[in-house]
Design a protein around this motif. Structure first.
Motif, PDB file in Angstrom:
ATOM      1  N   ASN A  74       0.834  -1.200   0.000  1.00 29.85           N
ATOM      2  CA  ASN A  74       0.000   0.000   0.000  1.00 29.85           C
ATOM      3  C   ASN A  74       0.870   1.253   0.000  1.00 29.85           C
ATOM      4  O   ASN A  74       0.579   2.218  -0.706  1.00 29.85           O
ATOM      5  CB  ASN A  74      -0.950   0.001   1.197  1.00 29.85           C
ATOM      6  N   THR A 105       2.521   7.641  -6.606  1.00 33.14           N
ATOM      7  CA  THR A 105       1.717   8.788  -7.035  1.00 33.14           C
ATOM      8  C   THR A 105       2.370  10.106  -6.622  1.00 33.14           C
ATOM      9  O   THR A 105       1.791  11.171  -6.835  1.00 33.14           O
ATOM     10  CB  THR A 105       0.284   8.727  -6.457  1.00 33.14           C
ATOM     11  N   LYS A 130      -6.527  -0.297  -4.600  1.00 36.26           N
ATOM     12  CA  LYS A 130      -6.946   1.003  -5.161  1.00 36.26           C
ATOM     13  C   LYS A 130      -7.093   2.015  -4.025  1.00 36.26           C
ATOM     14  O   LYS A 130      -7.414   1.650  -2.893  1.00 36.26           O
ATOM     15  CB  LYS A 130      -8.297   0.886  -5.881  1.00 36.26           C
ATOM     16  N   VAL A 172      -6.504   2.491   1.386  1.00 31.82           N
ATOM     17  CA  VAL A 172      -6.374   1.643   0.206  1.00 31.82           C
ATOM     18  C   VAL A 172      -7.269   0.424   0.381  1.00 31.82           C
ATOM     19  O   VAL A 172      -7.295  -0.184   1.457  1.00 31.82           O
ATOM     20  CB  VAL A 172      -4.899   1.214  -0.003  1.00 31.82           C
ATOM     21  N   LEU A 209       2.227   1.776  -3.436  1.00 35.04           N
ATOM     22  CA  LEU A 209       1.184   2.281  -4.320  1.00 35.04           C
ATOM     23  C   LEU A 209       1.051   3.805  -4.176  1.00 35.04           C
ATOM     24  O   LEU A 209       0.995   4.529  -5.172  1.00 35.04           O
ATOM     25  CB  LEU A 209      -0.135   1.580  -3.972  1.00 35.04           C
ATOM     26  N   ALA A 218     -13.771   6.545  -5.433  1.00 34.01           N
ATOM     27  CA  ALA A 218     -12.836   7.157  -4.490  1.00 34.01           C
ATOM     28  C   ALA A 218     -13.338   8.521  -4.036  1.00 34.01           C
ATOM     29  O   ALA A 218     -13.921   9.271  -4.822  1.00 34.01           O
ATOM     30  CB  ALA A 218     -11.463   7.312  -5.150  1.00 34.01           C
ATOM     31  N   VAL A 233      -4.792   4.099 -10.065  1.00 34.18           N
ATOM     32  CA  VAL A 233      -5.055   3.437  -8.781  1.00 34.18           C
ATOM     33  C   VAL A 233      -6.208   4.057  -7.986  1.00 34.18           C
ATOM     34  O   VAL A 233      -6.459   3.654  -6.858  1.00 34.18           O
ATOM     35  CB  VAL A 233      -3.782   3.370  -7.889  1.00 34.18           C
ATOM     36  N   LEU A 234      -6.921   5.029  -8.572  1.00 38.91           N
ATOM     37  CA  LEU A 234      -8.097   5.561  -7.891  1.00 38.91           C
ATOM     38  C   LEU A 234      -9.267   4.601  -8.086  1.00 38.91           C
ATOM     39  O   LEU A 234      -9.569   4.203  -9.212  1.00 38.91           O
ATOM     40  CB  LEU A 234      -8.488   6.922  -8.461  1.00 38.91           C
ATOM     41  N   ALA A 235      -9.930   4.242  -6.998  1.00 36.69           N
ATOM     42  CA  ALA A 235     -11.145   3.434  -7.102  1.00 36.69           C
ATOM     43  C   ALA A 235     -12.204   4.263  -7.831  1.00 36.69           C
ATOM     44  O   ALA A 235     -12.199   5.494  -7.745  1.00 36.69           O
ATOM     45  CB  ALA A 235     -11.643   3.048  -5.709  1.00 36.69           C
TER      46      ALA A 235
END
Length: 137
Positions: free
Chosen positions: A9, A16, A116, A112, A12, A36, A31-33
């Motif tokens: 995590n 960014t 994501k 996370v 990840l 989000a 990686v954005l849900a």
């Protein structure tokens, strides 16, 4: 939910922050849900909670990229606690409309979920960020 290796995590979130603006933006979108939430601090110029990648980009990142010169958030410390990752750093930039610059310490708390970013909450001294926008305030 599968097991996630310790540090996954954090890695990840680190991806960014530590590249060029373009790389960071591309990595963030990846990686954005879909649902989000991104919460900018009360008093911050773009305060509020944005939901979903399109709203986050339009409400925050497009404005940072067009209203500021050289706006950046340089992280100096990351901390991971399970599905939460904190990033601590310093914002800097020059507000285009006034030509005034600022620096301000910040913290971001990410959650996370399934690889994501589910949420981000920003903590920052908003007075320091707003000074170049309204220099006489």
């Amino acid at each position: 939910m599968g097991l996630i290796a310790m540090g996954a995590n954090l890695d990840l979130i680190r991806a960014t922050h530590e590249g060029s603006s373009e790389d960071n933006g591309r990595n963030l979108l990846a990686v954005l849900a879909p649902d989000a939430t991104w919460t900018e601090a009360e008093g911050f110029p773009y305060a509020g909670t944005y939901v979903g990648p399109d709203a986050i980009v339009a409400g925050v990142f497009h404005r940072l990229g067009t209203e500021w010169i050289g706006y950046s958030g340089k992280v100096h410390t990351f901390m991971e606690d399970g599905d939460r990752v904190a990033a601590f750093g310093i914002y800097s930039g020059t507000y285009k409309a006034t030509g005034e610059s600022m620096t301000a310490h910040f913290a971001h708390l990410y959650e996370v979920r399934d690889g994501k970013i589910a949420s981000m909450v920003q903590y920052v001294d908003t007075l320091l960020v707003n000074r170049p926008i309204v220099p006489d305030a």
